[in-house]
Write an enzyme that holds these catalytic residues in place. Sequence first.
Site, short mmCIF file in Angstrom:
data_model
loop_
_atom_site.label_atom_id
_atom_site.label_comp_id
_atom_site.label_asym_id
_atom_site.label_seq_id
_atom_site.Cartn_x
_atom_site.Cartn_y
_atom_site.Cartn_z
N GLY B 274 57.83 99.93 58.83
CA GLY B 274 57.16 100.50 58.72
C GLY B 274 57.67 102.00 59.77
O GLY B 274 57.92 102.44 59.19
N PHE B 275 56.37 101.90 60.75
CA PHE B 275 56.73 102.83 61.93
C PHE B 275 56.21 103.75 60.83
O PHE B 275 56.61 105.59 61.67
CB PHE B 275 58.02 102.88 61.90
CG PHE B 275 58.45 101.45 62.25
CD1 PHE B 275 57.82 100.60 63.77
CD2 PHE B 275 59.57 100.81 61.72
CE1 PHE B 275 58.99 99.66 63.51
CE2 PHE B 275 60.39 99.92 62.10
CZ PHE B 275 59.91 99.07 62.86
N ARG B 661 40.87 94.70 75.72
CA ARG B 661 41.60 93.96 75.69
C ARG B 661 42.80 93.39 74.49
O ARG B 661 42.58 94.09 74.23
CB ARG B 661 40.27 93.15 74.53
CG ARG B 661 40.41 91.79 75.17
CD ARG B 661 38.86 91.30 74.92
NE ARG B 661 39.09 89.24 75.16
CZ ARG B 661 38.45 88.55 75.07
NH1 ARG B 661 37.33 88.91 73.90
NH2 ARG B 661 38.33 87.18 75.32
N LEU B 663 44.58 91.39 72.20
CA LEU B 663 43.87 89.82 71.22
C LEU B 663 44.50 88.49 71.82
O LEU B 663 44.03 87.49 71.08
CB LEU B 663 43.30 89.82 70.58
CG LEU B 663 42.94 91.65 69.94
CD1 LEU B 663 42.50 91.77 68.23
CD2 LEU B 663 41.32 91.28 70.86
N ASN B 664 46.31 88.99 71.61
CA ASN B 664 47.25 87.58 71.55
C ASN B 664 48.09 88.53 72.45
O ASN B 664 49.46 88.65 71.62
CB ASN B 664 47.59 87.99 70.11
CG ASN B 664 49.08 86.56 69.97
OD1 ASN B 664 49.54 86.20 70.84
ND2 ASN B 664 48.36 86.15 68.61
N PRO B 665 48.61 87.88 73.97
CA PRO B 665 48.93 87.83 74.90
C PRO B 665 50.49 88.36 74.02
O PRO B 665 51.62 88.53 74.15
CB PRO B 665 49.24 87.55 75.90
CG PRO B 665 47.88 86.88 75.83
CD PRO B 665 47.59 86.22 74.08
N THR B 667 51.75 88.56 70.86
CA THR B 667 51.99 89.50 69.95
C THR B 667 52.29 90.98 70.03
O THR B 667 52.79 91.38 70.12
CB THR B 667 51.58 89.26 68.66
OG1 THR B 667 50.42 89.28 68.32
CG2 THR B 667 51.95 87.57 68.20
N GLU B 737 51.49 101.54 68.61
CA GLU B 737 52.21 103.43 68.74
C GLU B 737 52.35 103.60 70.11
O GLU B 737 53.45 104.74 70.93
CB GLU B 737 51.70 104.09 68.28
CG GLU B 737 51.71 104.02 66.75
CD GLU B 737 51.24 105.11 65.38
OE1 GLU B 737 50.98 105.58 65.45
OE2 GLU B 737 50.04 104.26 65.41
#
Lengths: 169, 770, 328
Positions: B274-275, B661, B663-665, B667, B737
Amino acid sequence: MLITINGQGMEVALDPRTSLLDLLREHLELHGTKKGCDQGACGACTVLADGERILSCLALAVQYEGRSISTVEGLADDGRLHPLQQAFIDHDGFQCGYCTPGQICSAIGMAAEIGRGVPSAVTADLAATTIPPTRDELRERMSGNLCRCGAHNGIIDAITEIYSAEAAE
Amino acid sequence: MTTIRDAAQKLMQTAIGLAPERWLPGGTPDPLIGRHGAIGSSVPRIDGPRKVKGEARFAAEVPAGNMVYAALVYSTIARGRIATLDTDATQAVPGVVLVMTYRNAPRMAPPALFMSDPRAAGASSLPVMQDDTIHWNGEPIAVILAETQEQADHAATLVRVTYTKETASTSFDAATAQAHRPDSVLGEPAVIEIGNAEAALAEAAHQIDRTYHTPRHSHAAIEPHAATVWWEADGRLVVHDATQMLNGTRWTLAGIFGLKEEQIRILSPFVGGGFGGKTLWNHQILAIAASRLSGRPVRVSLSREGVFRVSGGRTTTRQRVALGARADGTLSALIHTGIAAMTAYNNCPEQFSFPARHLYAADSFKLEQKVADLDMVANTFMRAPGESIGTFALESAIDELADSMGLDPIELRRRIEPVKDPTSGHAFSARHLLDAYARGAERFGWSARNPTPRARREGEWLIGMGVATATYPYYRMPGGAARITLTREGQARVAMASHEMGMGTATVQVQAAADRLGLPIAHVTFAYGDTALPPGTIAGGSSQTASIAAAVTAASEKLVPALLKLVGNDSPLAGLRAGDVEARDGGLGHRSLPERFESYASILSRANRDEISAEAEAPMPLEVQKYAMHSYGAQFCEVRVNAVTGETRISRFLGSFDAGRVLNPRTAASQFRGGIIMGLGLALTEETLFDARTGRIMNPSLADYHVPVHLDVPQIDVIWTDSPDPHAPLGAHGIGEIGITGVGAAVANAVYNATGRRIRDLPITLDKLL
Amino acid sequence: MTPFSYARAGDAATATGLGMAEGAKYLGGGTNLVDLMRETIERPDRLVDVTGLSRMIAERDDGSLMIGAAVRNTAVAEHQAVRERYPVLARAILSGASGQIRNMATVGGNILQRTRCAYFYDDAARCNKRVPGAGCDAIDGFNRTHAILGASPACVATHPSDMCVALAALGAVVHLENTAGARTLPLVDLHRLPMGRPEVETLLEPGELITAIELPPLPWAVRSTYRKVRDRASYAFALVSVAAVLDRSGDGMVRDVRLALGGVAHKPWRAFAAEAALRGRPASEACFRAAAEAELADAAPLRDNGFKIELARRTIVAVLNELAGETA
């Protein structure tokens, strides 16, 4: 005409204008092969024709009568992911997932090309019959597959894992 | 756009009435912020198997019985009227079902422009195919429906049209003469002046005063914009869309077609990139109108050229950055002004001056944005609108100042690090930019850089290193709601009409909900991508993760008391209040008494319930009113520039981020890298060519609009401080972003270090370096 | 895409019989033609699929190499004789397009691919190639990728092929056939300069089919290379490319040289002037530079492409330097 898709022969009647890509997507409900540009500029539609990677958007389906086409839907074996599919997950080699089937099919075709010694634009010694699948070789050879999410590193990591191991065997 | 300000104020006024919530001073800190559980784990994408097998179904792949295919015809002038329109040959093509032009298109209200109302999603406010007026070169003037795509495409080429041209504004250079201040820039003032910056600049010991140019950019998502739409017999509308704005699209379509929101269902479970570009453009509206006229389901899948004609991208800018510094590097003046091309019918002024509002300390500021009106497809938000190209100008200028002073550019930034937000005066909620610089410099080997340009060469290749600051605001969008359903089997289903375009939305939200509910992630699902679910917020402004998390938190806070109401006197939880308990181990337990615990399964079966649901709206994002909330990063780049040909290749890149923080290294690393890679395109190759004579985009293809290919992309190192922001849900900031910001300048600064050539005009193509 | 009929030809006689018809076009891998048909720039009534024709690469006794027109680009580039004896050709092919496209594209189709000029592709623009006499919007428009050599007021487009640049340097000969008979033509003479008729791109007669490419025996072509300069590192058309073959004698003189440029003209540009300036001269950077100057003396820049003159000059020198170093 008769065409084999993922090992299954099928008879299809076609408008000669229909591309192999639209045959798959719009006639055979095989949406795994993606349409990104329909002009040979992105690689999302990559399939394997008798094992060779091609762009199905620039291929008129009638030209592929009698040929054997493999798509992303045919890669998993009895529900078990193809090792490269698993490697894409392990290395996070995608984000949106739209270019992914094309990347995977392209990588499989590419690996066969390296395997039989096809050189690339970055191969230093053109006469060499074995070409090590270095990162630069893989990056050059995969450059026909665009990814806009920026999963390039993961894609090359996944391919390296599967095919460098294979090359070492 | 007073409407926007009004709307924003109205929202805030509503919100002030609410009780202070957890992310504000005095609120209870989120217990999950410090806890390591599923959150923080490198969970693989839960939709991974579907994506690698090609089973993820995108908008153009949804089956519909009796469906027809759409093809669009685009205007070839920028402004004027249709003089003649002959569709006879088109009608005669076998398989053609409908030819729709302004003559037979149904009456439709113009789209509500994005931000004219919190729910509006229109990329422009222009009416769609309602008369013979042409507003931009490439505007759809006809829709052809046919039984096959081949028939529709061919028939579309047979439409014969002539135009009465009117003088169009298609030259940015010419239009800048009439540039004007927009009423606001995304609700912020278009001008901020603190002190007399021009005077301070004139008196400064060290001065930099430069002009930078940035071109138009295209999102170039690999999935072209597409929708499969139909009308149900009862008048309800179903739209399978590729969108980042499910609920906004629904509300806006309701307005256009005179429907109630409840009569429309939008589904968009997968978006192929999308971006910022996958919003409400003409094609969905036209497909829906054509479906109504024809009575058939319609699939519209834009050609790649169509994507460029119908949907806008990032606009072009001319920016001035002027810095006045004392001998010690501290700034007496910071000026960042400029002009962006826009249209009279959209509201996307490309907030390039935003970074300068928050990044550095200075005695005086002059920050001003203007827009120049052009006749063109409405420009729109594209990954870090404003910040991406604003940091190119600002961070190039900082590098120029450091170079002119003989200061290391990181050292200069240390000297101008502010203690509070330099323009709002607010405290920073969390800011560890210098820490990111220090870690990045160490890992990248910055100390090995030779500050003298053109000092390092290997064969034909000149090698240089550059650095720049990345920055992007924290946003959280109001209006979202989540529903949590717990089942007797101890499973949780979380639902919210949110979006997945590759960010890993479901994966991360499952992780967060698992910790929130004290469940293993295998026991949690996250439903999204469907307006039949509780309303989501836009996938934009890197806001979605926080927006969803806040709604899920609110729903969980409603769920716990509801569960406690179910427990009987025999329960170990009997008599406890919500404040006494926490979710853990698949149930609720007393915060300090381990034996007072009961599983969800037990609570529900004891109450003879199959499941229990709670739905709640997220609280208003008041935290952004109290604090200056931003993400930061330090972008390190090593380039090789060919001394013979001028070709620039990126040899190394490191992004060191301070983005709350993580949340999921797994992704998160991909998100950071993805932003950086789009930034490499911005730096080196990307430019949408807009012919100033005609207002026509001349490279509407992926062959000619050059996004980076594999060989352009080196291994990209990303690290992060992982410092939670105590004022953000889960301590997290959005990270979609931040990655692109600063990259253009990092590359340009590295090119300068390699060659001694300062390129202030993107992209840095080889002709500029010969 | 305009409707058309499709026929497959198994041999040249069948193909040319079908190809003589008005509105017929030969179809190779389709990588350019199908795209142009989708853009309706090409609207053939009939496609004659010639991919079934010769896919042989034959080494002949005289040392020449015959490459069937239907041989795929990949097959040429991976052929051991090409890699060892004509590395410039292998490198040129491998620099073009992508692996997938090279697997589809035929040699004949590569030669006949059409320009990538944006104004040629856009039917809203004026283009003398598409509509003879319409005018040219590229001359005063975006022309960064356009021609600096041999252009005309009617057309400033470039020929996009990489392979052809190498073929031009190697002095390849094109074998042609139609129902009237067979003939050969040097590749450098096959493509035209635009002059007043840019819509006529080659000297092909009606219905004429490329059946094969002949590479002359050129033992010293083992010292040859191709360098492509482009905006992306891969998968982009050339801004400038140089194909070079250098025969340097033991005393450091240029015994013979072949040089061709891509991305600079309406056709693959054989640099005859540079070659003449080099033969018998020292294989030195100064001479290479002088030769490049000689070739580019008549180069004419447009608004955006003046850099190509300097880029071509530098690339020629760098490529010749590289080959001179190799042969030393």
